[in-house]
Design an enzyme around this catalytic site. Structure first.
Site, mmCIF file in Angstrom:
data_model
loop_
_atom_site.group_PDB
_atom_site.id
_atom_site.type_symbol
_atom_site.label_atom_id
_atom_site.label_comp_id
_atom_site.label_asym_id
_atom_site.label_seq_id
_atom_site.Cartn_x
_atom_site.Cartn_y
_atom_site.Cartn_z
ATOM 1 N N CYS A 110 29.372 8.009 -61.956
ATOM 2 C CA CYS A 110 28.768 8.471 -60.314
ATOM 3 C C CYS A 110 29.795 8.758 -59.880
ATOM 4 O O CYS A 110 31.061 8.882 -60.108
ATOM 5 C CB CYS A 110 28.397 6.854 -60.041
ATOM 6 S SG CYS A 110 27.173 6.914 -58.695
ATOM 7 N N CYS A 123 26.472 8.445 -53.707
ATOM 8 C CA CYS A 123 26.415 8.708 -55.083
ATOM 9 C C CYS A 123 26.382 10.218 -55.457
ATOM 10 O O CYS A 123 26.349 10.731 -56.790
ATOM 11 C CB CYS A 123 25.492 8.100 -55.947
ATOM 12 S SG CYS A 123 25.792 6.065 -55.666
ATOM 13 N N LYS A 170 17.612 0.818 -61.558
ATOM 14 C CA LYS A 170 18.327 0.432 -60.743
ATOM 15 C C LYS A 170 17.912 0.273 -59.284
ATOM 16 O O LYS A 170 17.517 1.119 -58.688
ATOM 17 C CB LYS A 170 19.768 1.390 -60.793
ATOM 18 C CG LYS A 170 20.983 0.821 -59.800
ATOM 19 C CD LYS A 170 22.115 1.837 -59.884
ATOM 20 C CE LYS A 170 23.014 1.336 -58.954
ATOM 21 N NZ LYS A 170 24.301 2.090 -59.053
ATOM 22 N N ARG A 202 31.216 -3.013 -54.401
ATOM 23 C CA ARG A 202 31.759 -2.062 -53.256
ATOM 24 C C ARG A 202 33.154 -2.312 -52.665
ATOM 25 O O ARG A 202 33.600 -1.483 -52.264
ATOM 26 C CB ARG A 202 30.712 -1.544 -52.047
ATOM 27 C CG ARG A 202 29.487 -1.310 -52.842
ATOM 28 C CD ARG A 202 28.090 -0.964 -52.033
ATOM 29 N NE ARG A 202 27.238 -0.516 -52.688
ATOM 30 C CZ ARG A 202 25.776 -0.554 -52.383
ATOM 31 N NH1 ARG A 202 25.673 -0.668 -50.996
ATOM 32 N NH2 ARG A 202 24.767 -0.134 -53.101
ATOM 33 N N ARG A 262 21.600 3.305 -49.746
ATOM 34 C CA ARG A 262 21.415 4.124 -51.068
ATOM 35 C C ARG A 262 19.979 4.016 -51.012
ATOM 36 O O ARG A 262 19.370 4.281 -52.291
ATOM 37 C CB ARG A 262 21.987 3.393 -52.123
ATOM 38 C CG ARG A 262 23.642 3.559 -52.085
ATOM 39 C CD ARG A 262 24.479 3.448 -53.390
ATOM 40 N NE ARG A 262 25.624 2.808 -53.401
ATOM 41 C CZ ARG A 262 26.609 3.673 -52.847
ATOM 42 N NH1 ARG A 262 26.502 4.967 -52.373
ATOM 43 N NH2 ARG A 262 28.097 2.934 -53.138
ATOM 44 N N GLU A 289 10.388 4.886 -64.223
ATOM 45 C CA GLU A 289 11.744 5.266 -64.306
ATOM 46 C C GLU A 289 12.170 5.270 -65.684
ATOM 47 O O GLU A 289 12.897 6.233 -66.128
ATOM 48 C CB GLU A 289 12.664 4.498 -63.423
ATOM 49 C CG GLU A 289 12.672 4.680 -61.944
ATOM 50 C CD GLU A 289 13.168 6.065 -61.633
ATOM 51 O OE1 GLU A 289 14.067 6.647 -62.223
ATOM 52 O OE2 GLU A 289 12.776 6.538 -60.472
ATOM 53 N N LYS A 347 19.219 -3.414 -63.662
ATOM 54 C CA LYS A 347 20.329 -3.862 -63.067
ATOM 55 C C LYS A 347 19.729 -3.969 -61.283
ATOM 56 O O LYS A 347 19.199 -3.263 -60.859
ATOM 57 C CB LYS A 347 21.320 -2.766 -62.924
ATOM 58 C CG LYS A 347 22.390 -2.904 -61.634
ATOM 59 C CD LYS A 347 23.291 -1.667 -62.088
ATOM 60 C CE LYS A 347 24.459 -1.847 -61.075
ATOM 61 N NZ LYS A 347 25.079 -0.516 -60.795
ATOM 62 N N TYR A 356 30.829 -9.997 -65.905
ATOM 63 C CA TYR A 356 32.294 -10.219 -65.558
ATOM 64 C C TYR A 356 32.673 -11.257 -66.041
ATOM 65 O O TYR A 356 33.902 -11.668 -66.038
ATOM 66 C CB TYR A 356 32.285 -9.980 -63.956
ATOM 67 C CG TYR A 356 32.134 -8.599 -63.350
ATOM 68 C CD1 TYR A 356 32.745 -7.611 -63.355
ATOM 69 C CD2 TYR A 356 30.810 -8.619 -62.720
ATOM 70 C CE1 TYR A 356 32.468 -6.327 -62.839
ATOM 71 C CE2 TYR A 356 30.585 -7.257 -62.303
ATOM 72 C CZ TYR A 356 31.276 -6.502 -62.071
ATOM 73 O OH TYR A 356 30.919 -5.054 -61.612
HETATM 74 C C1 PBG Z 1 27.941 3.026 -58.639
HETATM 75 C C2 PBG Z 1 27.820 1.406 -59.147
HETATM 76 C C3 PBG Z 1 27.479 0.276 -58.511
HETATM 77 C C4 PBG Z 1 27.319 -0.563 -59.394
HETATM 78 C C5 PBG Z 1 27.575 -0.147 -60.568
HETATM 79 N N1 PBG Z 1 27.788 1.433 -60.330
HETATM 80 C C6 PBG Z 1 27.403 0.305 -56.878
HETATM 81 C C7 PBG Z 1 26.345 0.968 -56.173
HETATM 82 O O1 PBG Z 1 25.200 1.312 -56.736
HETATM 83 O O2 PBG Z 1 26.435 0.761 -54.940
HETATM 84 C C8 PBG Z 1 27.125 -1.975 -58.930
HETATM 85 C C9 PBG Z 1 27.810 -3.153 -59.875
HETATM 86 C C10 PBG Z 1 28.221 -4.471 -59.581
HETATM 87 O O3 PBG Z 1 27.571 -4.793 -58.206
HETATM 88 O O4 PBG Z 1 28.746 -5.162 -60.255
HETATM 89 N N2 PBG Z 1 26.803 3.424 -58.347
HETATM 90 ZN ZN ZN Z 2 27.243 5.654 -57.018
#
Ligand code: PBG
Ligand code: ZN
Length: 332
Positions: free
Chosen positions: A123, A133, A202, A212, A224, A240, A255, A320
């Site tokens: 990304c 992004c 997502k 973030r 976003r 999707e 996600k 995590y």
């Molecule tokens: C980047 C990305 C994000 C996450 C994974 N890849 C953040 C977003 O889209 O703002 C989130 C992962 C997390 O919250 O653990 N695009």
């Molecule tokens: Zn991103």
């Protein structure tokens, strides 16, 4: 013959072994993927705790190496890498630099641990000065990301990650047509065997808040929601998925995970594909915070949350908690 008038479910809950024997969901080390945040810094001992994600760190290359060394010894099999560049610009050039931080981390890991699976998050938001992004038109303050112009940069990033030795490329940008653009570019560069693990579904989620902070990637204006999905939509997840399957993705991510278990189940029932779910930063932080307060049992809630995600239909879990679960012997 005895008259059977009601169901005695408790018969099979009598002993631990019996309960385990009939348990429908089990977790193993092969299910787990651990995310890491690696920082481009001259300070080799850089190891910065992430305030909103207790127990997680921003790591220098050297510290990442130490961390992974311990994790591999515990049985970790797969990592997901996020990079924090030394400097950001409007086109996110650090994402596709040959010596970009993720590219260097990938080379280091693959050299020391050739068998460890390296998945690179793809990304631009960690690399762009505006935090979106993808590309934004000059002077635009609404945060409208230019779709097709962004695809070229994503494709360059994918090829540079594959060049560095990434085993799997995981695009998380949510631009339309990115899987096709990546597949085409990877094939052309000779990486037709490198799989794409698409963040197909997502959501525009507030559960990404702590991430973030960790990745220093909040958008500086706008949000976003013009590229990530509306949390109220389920059928859209099927569209999707359909698109990313058609474009040639090999693996798929949903996600966040916990609050979207219905989506995991829906997708699992419709599509026979390798499916992962991402227990995101906010899901992690909620559990940590409540456990720190003594309000919940940390181990029990971690295991129940992971079991729920697996039971919903995810084959793989990005979490995590992966390393902690291995270290504590909760998962083998
Ligand atoms: C980047 C990305 C994000 C996450 C994974 N890849 C953040 C977003 O889209 O703002 C989130 C992962 C997390 O919250 O653990 N695009
Ligand atoms: Zn991103």
């Amino acid at each position: 013959m005895t008259e059977c008038s009601f169901h005695r479910g408790r018969r099979l809950r009598r002993t631990p072994i019996l309960r385990e024997m009939i348990c429908e969901t089990s977790l193993s080390a092969a299910d787990l993927i651990m995310p890491y945040f690696v920082v481009d810094t001259p300070d080799a001992s850089f190891r910065q705790p992430i305030a909103s994600m207790p127990g997680q760190f921003q790591l220098s290359l050297k510290e990442l190496e130490k961390e992974i060394s311990r994790a591999v010894a515990l049985g970790l099999r797969a990592v997901l890498l996020f990079g924090i560049p030394a400097s950001k610009d409007p086109a996110g050039s650090g994402a596709y630099a040959r010596d970009g931080i993720v590219q260097r981390a990938t080379r280091m890991i693959k050299q020391r641990w050739p068998e460890l699976l390296v998945i690179t998050d793809l990304c631009l938001c960690e690399y762009t000065s505006h935090g979106h992004c993808g590309l934004i038109a000059d002077g635009d303050k609404t945060g409208h990301v230019l779709n097709d112009a962004t695809l070229d940069l994503l494709a360059r990033t994918a090829v540079s990650q594959a060049e560095a030795g990434a085993d799997i490329i995981a695009p998380s940008d949510m631009m339309d047509g990115r899987v096709l653009a990546l597949r085409t570019a990877l094939d052309k560069a000779g990486y037709e065997e490198t799989p794409i693990m698409s963040y197909a579904v997502k959501y525009a989620s507030a559960y990404y808040g702590p991430f973030r902070d960790a990745a220093e990637s909040p958008p500086h204006f706008g949000d976003r929601r013009t590229y990530q999905m509306d949390p109220g939509n389920a059928l859209e997840a099927l569209r999707e998925m359909e698109a990313d399957i058609t474009e040639g993705a090999d693996m798929f991510i949903i996600k966040p995970a916990g609050p979207y278990q219905d989506i995991i189940r829906l997708v699992r029932d419709r599509f026979d594909v390798p499916l992962a779910a991402y227990q995101v930063s906010g899901e992690y932080s909620l559990i940590c915070a409540a456990a720190q307060n003594g309000w919940i049992d940390r181990k029990a809630v971690i295991m129940e949350s992971l079991t729920g995600i697996k039971r919903a239909g995810a084959r793989m879990i990005i979490s995590y908690f992966s390393v902690e679960a291995l270290r504590e012997g909760w998962i083998h």
